[in-house]
Design a protein around this motif. Structure first.
Motif, short mmCIF file in Angstrom:
data_model
loop_
_atom_site.label_atom_id
_atom_site.label_comp_id
_atom_site.label_asym_id
_atom_site.label_seq_id
_atom_site.Cartn_x
_atom_site.Cartn_y
_atom_site.Cartn_z
N GLY A 116 4.77 5.38 -5.28
CA GLY A 116 5.14 5.04 -6.72
C GLY A 116 4.19 6.36 -7.42
N SER A 117 2.93 6.57 -6.97
CA SER A 117 2.38 7.86 -7.62
C SER A 117 3.02 9.15 -7.35
CB SER A 117 0.73 8.12 -6.92
OG SER A 117 0.08 6.88 -7.14
N LEU A 118 3.71 9.46 -6.17
CA LEU A 118 4.46 10.48 -5.90
C LEU A 118 5.71 10.41 -6.78
CD1 LEU A 118 4.51 10.69 -2.13
CD2 LEU A 118 3.58 12.44 -3.92
N ILE B 120 5.93 9.35 -9.95
CA ILE B 120 5.46 9.59 -11.23
C ILE B 120 5.05 11.02 -11.46
CG2 ILE B 120 4.03 8.79 -13.24
CD1 ILE B 120 4.18 5.84 -12.19
N PHE B 121 4.04 11.38 -10.60
CA PHE B 121 3.48 12.67 -10.69
C PHE B 121 4.20 13.61 -9.85
CE2 PHE B 121 0.26 9.12 -11.79
CZ PHE B 121 0.33 9.38 -12.84
N GLY B 122 4.70 13.42 -8.90
CA GLY B 122 5.16 14.49 -8.03
C GLY B 122 6.33 15.73 -8.37
N THR C 187 11.09 10.62 -2.43
CA THR C 187 10.13 9.46 -2.74
C THR C 187 11.11 8.25 -3.15
OG1 THR C 187 8.54 10.91 -3.91
CG2 THR C 187 8.17 8.69 -4.32
N LEU D 250 2.45 1.95 -3.37
CA LEU D 250 1.49 2.28 -4.48
C LEU D 250 1.60 3.76 -4.43
CD1 LEU D 250 -1.22 -0.32 -4.36
CD2 LEU D 250 0.31 0.02 -6.19
N ALA D 251 1.35 4.30 -3.06
CA ALA D 251 1.35 5.71 -2.87
C ALA D 251 2.53 6.31 -3.26
CB ALA D 251 0.82 5.96 -1.39
N ARG E 250 11.40 13.79 -6.09
CA ARG E 250 11.80 12.57 -6.81
C ARG E 250 12.76 11.94 -5.75
NH1 ARG E 250 12.92 13.54 -12.56
NH2 ARG E 250 10.61 13.85 -12.42
N THR F 22 0.77 -1.25 0.18
CA THR F 22 0.08 0.07 0.08
C THR F 22 0.75 1.20 -0.09
OG1 THR F 22 -1.80 -1.05 1.33
CG2 THR F 22 -1.85 1.30 1.17
#
Length: 321
Positions: A257-259, A261-263, A271, A254-255, A268, A251
């Motif tokens: 990974g979103s950061l 890619i989109f953070g 994360t 996954l959170a 970078r 879990t």
């Protein structure tokens, strides 16, 4: 719901059986991480090496990547950017080869102002400030002290809450997690700043939480199965907590990974450090911290308590006259 179970019920994986291989791999990786940090070093950010912070105002919120590429193209080093307020104001932090020379700093600031004004019409310079070497040295000391105190405090807590073996194994596992993170930054040459120190402390917090769950189950099973061998007992405890460990780690990944890619560029490094810490922390909880309890001589059953003098007198009884 059965289809969503990543770990089936009643798993019986023999983690302890390969503990010697895991210890050898862990030792080699730790030595490699220490060697990388010692030889290659870390790409310290402005917080630790000193530098200059420039505040620039734009007519409209600019694209941060465009501002970064413009500043990095000047050849002063990698810039760290942060948008403030309504995102029209951007703080640019740059390392300075000779931050003690005011003329060199002024010249660098003028070049940054000119480049931004040409690229972004209407951009105006607000102010700038420098971080001295003395302040950066103090930040390094405080960062190292914070990490060491966190490890020592957690080890003492585990010692008092459980047995001394739990405290030692937990401290070794957390030190392993920290060294793996430092080795990763020495290998990738990502910027290491105060944000990464915060990530390391967060990794320690996650790692100790995972280890405490497993340690609680081990202690519970030690009292429940007093005649069970220690290796079998640890395998049972780790397998019982494995679904929780895997689901929690997945879990969080996954959170993160979103950061990642989109953070954007700003988050970078933070994360990446967090993702590595979750993976390494999960590994150390299963293969390092738990299995090390056998090497340290932990035995099943509760700790024997010495009877009090009053209890001895009651058991012996009064002497006959």
């Amino acid at each position: 719901m059965r289809l969503l179970k990543l770990i089936p019920d009643n798993t019986n994986i023999g983690f302890v059986r390969i503990r010697h291989i895991a210890f050898a791999v862990t030792l080699l990786l730790t030595i490699a991480a220490v060697a990388l940090v010692g030889i290659r070093g870390l790409n310290m950010g402005v917080d630790f090496v000193g530098g200059v912070s420039i505040e620039e105002k734009f007519t409209n919120a600019p694209q941060v990547d465009e501002v970064r590429s413009t500043v990095n193209g000047l050849g002063f080093g990698e810039a760290t950017l942060q948008q403030l307020g309504g995102k029209n104001t951007v703080t640019i932090r740059l390392p300075v080869p000779n931050s003690s020379d005011p003329a060199a700093v002024d010249q660098m600031v003028e070049r940054v102002k000119s480049a931004l004004a040409a690229k972004f019409p209407g951009a105006s310079f607000s102010n700038y400030s420098t971080v001295s070497g003395k302040v950066s040295d103090e930040l390094i000391r405080n960062g190292v002290l914070a990490v060491l105190l966190a490890i020592i405090g957690i080890a003492i807590f585990s010692w008092l809450r459980y047995e001394w073996q739990f405290g030692v194994s937990t401290a070794v596992a957390i030190l392993h997690d920290v060294l793996m993170t430092l080795g990763f930054f020495a290998l990738t040459w990502m910027v290491f700043d105060l944000n990464i120190v915060a990530a390391v402390l967060t990794i320690i917090g996650y790692s100790i939480n995972d280890k405490m769950v497993i340690d609680d189950r081990i202690r519970e099973n030690m009292r429940k199965y007093r005649k069970m061998g220690m290796a079998e007992l640890i395998d049972l405890s780790v397998n019982e907590t494995l679904p929780r460990t895997v689901m929690t780690s997945l879990t969080i990944l996954l959170a993160l990974g979103s950061l990642l890619i989109f953070g954007g560029h700003v988050l970078r490094s933070f994360t990446a450090a967090m993702m590595l810490g979750v993976i390494v922390g999960t590994y150390s909880s299963i293969y390092v911290s738990s299995s090390l309890l056998i090497t340290l001589g932990l035995k099943p059953g509760p700790r024997e308590e010495k009877p009090s003098p009053a209890a001895n007198a009651e058991r012996v009884g009064p002497r006959e006259g």
